[in-house]
Design an enzyme around this catalytic site. Structure first.
Site, PDB file in Angstrom:
ATOM      1  N   LYS A 102       0.840  -1.213   0.000  1.00 20.53           N
ATOM      2  CA  LYS A 102       0.000   0.000   0.000  1.00 20.53           C
ATOM      3  C   LYS A 102       0.861   1.243   0.000  1.00 20.53           C
ATOM      4  O   LYS A 102       0.644   2.180  -0.770  1.00 20.53           O
ATOM      5  CB  LYS A 102      -0.899   0.007   1.237  1.00 20.53           C
ATOM      6  CG  LYS A 102      -1.586   1.332   1.478  1.00 20.53           C
ATOM      7  CD  LYS A 102      -2.060   1.491   2.912  1.00 20.53           C
ATOM      8  CE  LYS A 102      -0.934   1.775   3.857  1.00 20.53           C
ATOM      9  NZ  LYS A 102      -1.375   2.144   5.218  1.00 20.53           N
TER      10      LYS A 102
ATOM     11  N   ARG B  15       2.622   5.953  -3.079  1.00 20.47           N
ATOM     12  CA  ARG B  15       3.741   6.859  -3.382  1.00 20.47           C
ATOM     13  C   ARG B  15       4.076   6.800  -4.874  1.00 20.47           C
ATOM     14  O   ARG B  15       4.300   7.822  -5.518  1.00 20.47           O
ATOM     15  CB  ARG B  15       4.986   6.461  -2.583  1.00 20.47           C
ATOM     16  CG  ARG B  15       4.977   6.903  -1.124  1.00 20.47           C
ATOM     17  CD  ARG B  15       6.120   6.204  -0.416  1.00 20.47           C
ATOM     18  NE  ARG B  15       6.331   6.598   0.952  1.00 20.47           N
ATOM     19  CZ  ARG B  15       5.613   6.213   1.995  1.00 20.47           C
ATOM     20  NH1 ARG B  15       4.548   5.474   1.805  1.00 20.47           N
ATOM     21  NH2 ARG B  15       5.924   6.597   3.218  1.00 20.47           N
TER      22      ARG B  15
ATOM     23  N   ASP C 244      -7.646   2.007  -0.494  1.00 24.77           N
ATOM     24  CA  ASP C 244      -6.710   3.135  -0.348  1.00 24.77           C
ATOM     25  C   ASP C 244      -6.112   3.547  -1.693  1.00 24.77           C
ATOM     26  O   ASP C 244      -5.896   4.740  -1.951  1.00 24.77           O
ATOM     27  CB  ASP C 244      -5.561   2.768   0.617  1.00 24.77           C
ATOM     28  CG  ASP C 244      -5.944   2.976   2.078  1.00 24.77           C
ATOM     29  OD1 ASP C 244      -7.141   3.196   2.354  1.00 24.77           O
ATOM     30  OD2 ASP C 244      -5.047   2.917   2.945  1.00 24.77           O
TER      31      ASP C 244
ATOM     32  N   ASN D 118     -10.303   6.822   3.998  1.00 26.46           N
ATOM     33  CA  ASN D 118      -9.506   6.883   5.226  1.00 26.46           C
ATOM     34  C   ASN D 118      -8.051   6.566   4.889  1.00 26.46           C
ATOM     35  O   ASN D 118      -7.338   5.951   5.672  1.00 26.46           O
ATOM     36  CB  ASN D 118     -10.058   5.907   6.272  1.00 26.46           C
ATOM     37  CG  ASN D 118      -9.492   6.196   7.657  1.00 26.46           C
ATOM     38  OD1 ASN D 118      -8.827   7.214   7.864  1.00 26.46           O
ATOM     39  ND2 ASN D 118      -9.721   5.294   8.592  1.00 26.46           N
TER      40      ASN D 118
ATOM     41  N   ASP E 270       2.320  -0.975  12.152  1.00 25.44           N
ATOM     42  CA  ASP E 270       1.198  -1.728  11.561  1.00 25.44           C
ATOM     43  C   ASP E 270       1.340  -3.215  11.858  1.00 25.44           C
ATOM     44  O   ASP E 270       0.401  -3.873  12.326  1.00 25.44           O
ATOM     45  CB  ASP E 270       1.128  -1.503  10.043  1.00 25.44           C
ATOM     46  CG  ASP E 270       0.806  -0.055   9.689  1.00 25.44           C
ATOM     47  OD1 ASP E 270       0.577   0.747  10.608  1.00 25.44           O
ATOM     48  OD2 ASP E 270       0.793   0.281   8.480  1.00 25.44           O
TER      49      ASP E 270
ATOM     50  N   GLU F 201      -6.660   4.014  12.090  1.00 26.78           N
ATOM     51  CA  GLU F 201      -8.019   3.718  11.615  1.00 26.78           C
ATOM     52  C   GLU F 201      -9.058   3.816  12.726  1.00 26.78           C
ATOM     53  O   GLU F 201     -10.227   4.116  12.502  1.00 26.78           O
ATOM     54  CB  GLU F 201      -8.060   2.325  10.984  1.00 26.78           C
ATOM     55  CG  GLU F 201      -7.568   2.256   9.546  1.00 26.78           C
ATOM     56  CD  GLU F 201      -6.076   2.436   9.363  1.00 26.78           C
ATOM     57  OE1 GLU F 201      -5.398   2.958  10.278  1.00 26.78           O
ATOM     58  OE2 GLU F 201      -5.574   2.086   8.286  1.00 26.78           O
TER      59      GLU F 201
ATOM     60  N   HIS G  98      -9.143  -2.592   9.101  1.00 26.11           N
ATOM     61  CA  HIS G  98      -8.677  -3.792   8.392  1.00 26.11           C
ATOM     62  C   HIS G  98      -7.705  -4.639   9.206  1.00 26.11           C
ATOM     63  O   HIS G  98      -7.755  -5.863   9.185  1.00 26.11           O
ATOM     64  CB  HIS G  98      -8.019  -3.372   7.070  1.00 26.11           C
ATOM     65  CG  HIS G  98      -6.935  -2.327   7.210  1.00 26.11           C
ATOM     66  ND1 HIS G  98      -5.782  -2.346   6.483  1.00 26.11           N
ATOM     67  CD2 HIS G  98      -6.820  -1.231   8.022  1.00 26.11           C
ATOM     68  CE1 HIS G  98      -5.022  -1.316   6.813  1.00 26.11           C
ATOM     69  NE2 HIS G  98      -5.641  -0.619   7.744  1.00 26.11           N
ATOM     70  N   ARG G  99      -6.804  -3.977   9.945  1.00 25.54           N
ATOM     71  CA  ARG G  99      -5.773  -4.768  10.643  1.00 25.54           C
ATOM     72  C   ARG G  99      -6.351  -5.514  11.854  1.00 25.54           C
ATOM     73  O   ARG G  99      -5.855  -6.566  12.220  1.00 25.54           O
ATOM     74  CB  ARG G  99      -4.596  -3.882  11.054  1.00 25.54           C
ATOM     75  CG  ARG G  99      -3.904  -3.292   9.852  1.00 25.54           C
ATOM     76  CD  ARG G  99      -2.486  -2.847  10.077  1.00 25.54           C
ATOM     77  NE  ARG G  99      -2.083  -2.060   8.922  1.00 25.54           N
ATOM     78  CZ  ARG G  99      -1.748  -2.575   7.738  1.00 25.54           C
ATOM     79  NH1 ARG G  99      -1.727  -3.871   7.561  1.00 25.54           N
ATOM     80  NH2 ARG G  99      -1.430  -1.786   6.722  1.00 25.54           N
TER      81      ARG G  99
ATOM     82  N   LYS H 250      -9.557  -2.080   2.752  1.00 24.75           N
ATOM     83  CA  LYS H 250      -8.671  -0.895   2.772  1.00 24.75           C
ATOM     84  C   LYS H 250      -7.310  -1.227   2.168  1.00 24.75           C
ATOM     85  O   LYS H 250      -6.737  -0.420   1.439  1.00 24.75           O
ATOM     86  CB  LYS H 250      -8.520  -0.365   4.202  1.00 24.75           C
ATOM     87  CG  LYS H 250      -7.744   0.945   4.283  1.00 24.75           C
ATOM     88  CD  LYS H 250      -7.744   1.502   5.706  1.00 24.75           C
ATOM     89  CE  LYS H 250      -7.229   2.938   5.762  1.00 24.75           C
ATOM     90  NZ  LYS H 250      -5.798   3.086   5.610  1.00 24.75           N
TER      91      LYS H 250
HETATM   92  O1  LIG Z   1       3.993   6.337   5.091  1.00 25.71           O
HETATM   93  C1  LIG Z   1       3.299   5.313   5.077  1.00 25.71           C
HETATM   94  O2  LIG Z   1       3.078   4.674   4.030  1.00 25.71           O
HETATM   95  C2  LIG Z   1       2.715   4.843   6.347  1.00 25.71           C
HETATM   96  C3  LIG Z   1       3.215   5.279   7.546  1.00 25.71           C
HETATM   97  C4  LIG Z   1       2.730   4.792   8.858  1.00 25.71           C
HETATM   98  O3  LIG Z   1       1.931   5.802   9.437  1.00 25.71           O
HETATM   99  P1  LIG Z   1       2.482   6.842  10.564  1.00 25.71           P
HETATM  100  O4  LIG Z   1       3.694   7.488  10.057  1.00 25.71           O
HETATM  101  O5  LIG Z   1       1.316   7.765  10.699  1.00 25.71           O
HETATM  102  O6  LIG Z   1       2.744   6.007  11.791  1.00 25.71           O
HETATM  103  C5  LIG Z   1       1.874   3.526   8.702  1.00 25.71           C
HETATM  104  O7  LIG Z   1       1.186   3.268   9.902  1.00 25.71           O
HETATM  105  C6  LIG Z   1       0.883   3.666   7.570  1.00 25.71           C
HETATM  106  O8  LIG Z   1       0.097   2.511   7.442  1.00 25.71           O
HETATM  107  C7  LIG Z   1       1.610   3.864   6.267  1.00 25.71           C
HETATM  108  C1  LIG Z   2      -2.341   3.289   9.536  1.00 20.53           C
HETATM  109  C2  LIG Z   2      -2.705   2.741   8.384  1.00 20.53           C
HETATM  110  O1  LIG Z   2      -3.163   3.403   7.303  1.00 20.53           O
HETATM  111  P1  LIG Z   2      -2.981   4.910   6.758  1.00 20.53           P
HETATM  112  O2  LIG Z   2      -2.121   4.787   5.539  1.00 20.53           O
HETATM  113  O3  LIG Z   2      -4.359   5.355   6.429  1.00 20.53           O
HETATM  114  O4  LIG Z   2      -2.327   5.735   7.826  1.00 20.53           O
HETATM  115  C3  LIG Z   2      -2.663   1.259   8.201  1.00 20.53           C
HETATM  116  O5  LIG Z   2      -2.774   0.797   7.049  1.00 20.53           O
HETATM  117  O6  LIG Z   2      -2.497   0.518   9.183  1.00 20.53           O
END
Ligand SMILES: O=C(O)C1=C[C@@H](OP(=O)(O)O)[C@@H](O)[C@H](O)C1
Ligand SMILES: C=C(OP(=O)(O)O)C(=O)O
Length: 425
Positions: free
Chosen positions: A22, A27, A49, A94, A313, A341, A385-386, A411
């Site tokens: 994801k 990105r 997402d 979200n 995560d 979430e 989801h998690r 998600k």
């Molecule tokens: O940059 C990213 O792809 C993510 C960063 C993390 O969030 P935080 O930096 O808010 O902890 C992670 O929990 C999220 O699922 C994805």
């Molecule tokens: C925190 C999460 O998602 P988000 O990219 O919306 O922050 C996640 O996938 O656990």
């Protein structure tokens, strides 16, 4: 509400080709849109997402050719800033990986944008990012609560300079600023304040910016300089790695009862969540690494006490794996579980107690003590989801469990339960 009853699973066995990451998919889509040239992304994740990012890019006039059945997309880059119309509304569900990076990139585009999402998105903070963009001259207003989406963005031609950003709640704010920086007309220096959380996600960002032709001077994660005059350039083809967070469910399931090989993530992965396998190893599982695979098999698991800030995560999967280990497990430095979430610290504590575990919920930690007799429970998933995925570990450990609203895995992993069934014997 839909519910999924999982009977005890005898054992886990087989090979899983992981769906795309994801974090990398969203990105890659944004960087490909900003880049000069056409980019072909392969193994793109198909999930809610990613759909939010795709819909937003489409509305922003980015053209792409998406072959969903082959998980491949060809994105025609704009070769510069995003620009489109007046009062364009973008609904981002979200998806933190869509909301935060798009907010920064659109603030330096042309046009007027309204960024919104699900009710929970309106409770997830974004103030630290907006506070960092404001001194550059960005015009961003909060339409409801101060510090939270929805946002109204009036894009501006922004210069550069030096800004501070608070990284203590989410690394996604720094990621967003880093990715938007090459759109500025001058050099940008970003100085960190507060302790940076979820740090490995910054390595994903920097690694991917490099693949798209942007050099960032990283001074020990304390300050970052992005020199003016750089332009994102397509790398041509870009393979999205398998999702290391999604891998955690299969690796943990094998550690509890079986053996598995996950393909698409390994030693060479950009994702910090690959280190989830090290935690399983510390708990007693057997782990073997290849460049792009990880194998894990059952061990006599024992509890651990660890700082898991770097793998927020995947750490949720440890909380349920802990039910099948000897002795208590403490997961530390995870305050920001509370702003994801759902309030994941409180939700995990509540649901773990329902199955009989003895749980202590701290402000920034959770301690799980396994018990001899687990019991059946209906697990509330809070649209997270998690939670749905990590509670499947109960069935692997021999305890039937009912997951409410299992569809919330959409998600990041729409067919998670089908894929789990494929490797259940
Ligand atoms: O940059 C990213 O792809 C993510 C960063 C993390 O969030 P935080 O930096 O808010 O902890 C992670 O929990 C999220 O699922 C994805
Ligand atoms: C925190 C999460 O998602 P988000 O990219 O919306 O922050 C996640 O996938 O656990």
């Amino acid at each position: 509400m839909e519910r999924l009853h999982l009977s005890p699973i005898n054992a886990i066995s087989g090979v899983i080709a992981l769906p795309g990451s994801k974090s990398i998919s969203n990105r890659a889509l944004l960087l490909a849109a900003l880049a000069e040239g056409t980019t072909t992304l392969t193994n793109l994740l198909h999930s809610d997402d990613i759909n939010h990012m795709l819909t937003a890019l489409d509305k922003l006039g980015v053209s792409y050719d998406y072959d969903q059945s082959n998980a491949t997309i060809e994105v025609t880059g704009l070769g510069g800033r995003l620009s489109q119309g007046q009062n364009l509304e973008l609904y981002l569900g979200n998806a933190g990986t869509a909301m935060r990076p798009l907010a920064a990139a659109l603030a330096i585009g042309t046009g007027e944008f309204l960024l919104t999402g699900e009710p929970r998105m309106k409770e997830r903070p974004i103030g630290h990012l907006i506070d960092a963009l404001a001194p550059l001259g960005a015009k961003i207003d909060y339409l409801e609560a101060e510090g939270y989406p929805p946002l109204k963005i009036q894009a501006q031609d922004l210069n550069g300079g030096t800004v501070e950003i608070d990284g203590s709640i989410s690394s996604q704010f720094l990621t967003a600023l880093l990715m938007a920086a090459p759109l500025l007309t001058e050099t940008l220096t970003i100085k960190m304040k507060g302790e940076l959380v979820s740090k490995p996600y910054i390595d994903i960002t920097l690694g991917m910016m490099a693949r798209f032709g942007i050099e960032v001077d990283n001074q020990n994660y304390q300050s970052f300089t992005i020199k003016a005059g750089q332009q994102y350039r397509s790398p041509g083809r870009y393979l999205v790695e398998g999702d290391a967070s999604s891998a955690s469910y299969f690796l943990a399931a094998a550690a509890i009862g079986g053996e598995i090989e996950v393909r698409g993530v390994g030693r060479a992965s950009l994702q910090g969540d690959k280190h989830f396998a090290d935690v399983l190893e510390a708990m007693g599982a057997k782990v073997e690494w290849g460049d792009d695979f990880i194998r894990c098999s059952k061990g006599d698991l024992k509890g651990v006490d660890m700082d898991m800030n770097a793998i927020p995560d995947a750490a949720m999967t440890i909380a349920t794996t802990a039910l099948f280990a000897k002795g208590p497990t403490t997961i530390r430095n995870i305050y920001n579980w509370r702003v994801k979430e759902t309030d994941r610290l409180s939700a995990m504590a509540t649901e773990l107690k329902k199955v009989g575990a003895v749980v202590e919920e701290g402000e920034d930690f959770i301690r799980v003590e396994p018990v001899m007799d687990l019991r059946h429970a209906e697990i509330e998933t809070y649209n997270d989801h998690r939670i749905a995925m990590c509670f499947a570990m109960l069935a692997v450990g021999g305890q039937e469990v009912t997951i409410l609203d299992p569809g919330c895995t959409a998600k990041t992993f729409p067919d998670f339960f089908e894929r789990l069934a494929e490797v259940s014997v």
